[in-house]
Design a protein around this motif. Structure first.
Motif, PDB file in Angstrom:
ATOM      1  N   PRO A  68       0.850  -1.282  -0.047  1.00 42.03           N
ATOM      2  CA  PRO A  68       0.226  -0.160  -0.122  1.00 42.03           C
ATOM      3  C   PRO A  68       0.895   1.493   0.029  1.00 42.03           C
ATOM      4  O   PRO A  68       0.258   2.354  -0.341  1.00 42.03           O
ATOM      5  N   PHE A  69       2.070   1.258   0.321  1.00 46.98           N
ATOM      6  CA  PHE A  69       2.961   2.363   0.318  1.00 46.98           C
ATOM      7  C   PHE A  69       4.008   2.331  -0.896  1.00 46.98           C
ATOM      8  O   PHE A  69       5.053   3.221  -0.648  1.00 46.98           O
ATOM      9  N   ASP A  70       3.804   1.480  -1.761  1.00 48.37           N
ATOM     10  CA  ASP A  70       4.848   1.441  -2.719  1.00 48.37           C
ATOM     11  C   ASP A  70       6.220   1.103  -2.373  1.00 48.37           C
ATOM     12  O   ASP A  70       6.990   1.526  -3.205  1.00 48.37           O
ATOM     13  N   GLY A  71       6.307   0.294  -1.416  1.00 47.81           N
ATOM     14  CA  GLY A  71       7.626  -0.098  -0.788  1.00 47.81           C
ATOM     15  C   GLY A  71       8.138  -1.569  -1.561  1.00 47.81           C
ATOM     16  O   GLY A  71       7.218  -2.336  -2.023  1.00 47.81           O
ATOM     17  N   ARG A  72       9.353  -1.461  -1.839  1.00 49.13           N
ATOM     18  CA  ARG A  72       9.993  -2.643  -2.276  1.00 49.13           C
ATOM     19  C   ARG A  72      11.365  -2.745  -1.680  1.00 49.13           C
ATOM     20  O   ARG A  72      12.087  -1.945  -1.302  1.00 49.13           O
ATOM     21  N   PHE A  73      11.665  -4.078  -1.830  1.00 46.82           N
ATOM     22  CA  PHE A  73      13.073  -4.593  -1.237  1.00 46.82           C
ATOM     23  C   PHE A  73      14.002  -4.188  -2.314  1.00 46.82           C
ATOM     24  O   PHE A  73      14.202  -4.503  -3.486  1.00 46.82           O
ATOM     25  N   LEU A  74      15.317  -3.428  -1.780  1.00 44.75           N
ATOM     26  CA  LEU A  74      16.410  -3.526  -2.664  1.00 44.75           C
ATOM     27  C   LEU A  74      17.437  -4.521  -2.297  1.00 44.75           C
ATOM     28  O   LEU A  74      18.279  -5.066  -3.281  1.00 44.75           O
ATOM     29  N   VAL A  75      17.587  -4.816  -1.117  1.00 48.71           N
ATOM     30  CA  VAL A  75      18.668  -5.582  -0.631  1.00 48.71           C
ATOM     31  C   VAL A  75      17.812  -6.240   0.635  1.00 48.71           C
ATOM     32  O   VAL A  75      17.148  -5.893   1.514  1.00 48.71           O
ATOM     33  N   HIS A  76      17.952  -7.576   0.405  1.00 54.61           N
ATOM     34  CA  HIS A  76      17.289  -8.266   1.616  1.00 54.61           C
ATOM     35  C   HIS A  76      18.291  -9.681   1.964  1.00 54.61           C
ATOM     36  O   HIS A  76      18.043 -10.727   1.383  1.00 54.61           O
TER      37      HIS A  76
END
Length: 114
Positions: free
Chosen positions: A31-39
């Motif tokens: 819902p906040f347009d968040g995404r993983f770049l490093v995990h």
């Protein structure tokens, strides 16, 4: 301007509650347009010490990052991680494509001149 939520997870632990956290976190980011770049990648330490791993999430802006962290959906699962993994988390504003570190240094030098 993008913003980043960064977590230094000093004691990664595949506890069953951590696995549940991993299964549920993406739905809190969407819902906040968040995404993983490093995990959870292996960390190649080139200066100092860095126990553990790192997670980097990208958001469209700092407001979305803060809203995600404070959201009831994320707060509901947060303890699943924090009860089992020691670490720190921060939110930091990114810079734009025209960022110029030399210009930043010039401004800092001018601000500190007598």
């Amino acid at each position: 301007m993008p913003a980043y939520a960064i977590a230094h997870l000093r004691t990664p632990n595949p506890h069953p509650e951590v696995l549940e956290y991993l299964e549920r976190i993406q739905s809190t980011l969407d819902p906040f347009d968040g995404r993983f770049l490093v995990h959870g990648a292996d960390v190649d330490v080139i200066e100092g010490e860095w126990p553990g791993t790192v997670v980097v999430l990208e958001f469209p802006g700092a407001e979305q990052a803060h809203d995600w962290y404070a959201s009831p959906a994320y707060q509901e699962i947060l303890r699943l991680r924090t009860d089992h993994i020691e670490g720190e988390a921060i939110i930091v504003q990114g810079v734009g494509p025209d960022h110029d570190s030399a210009a930043l240094a010039e401004g800092l030098r001018a601000d500190s001149a007598p």
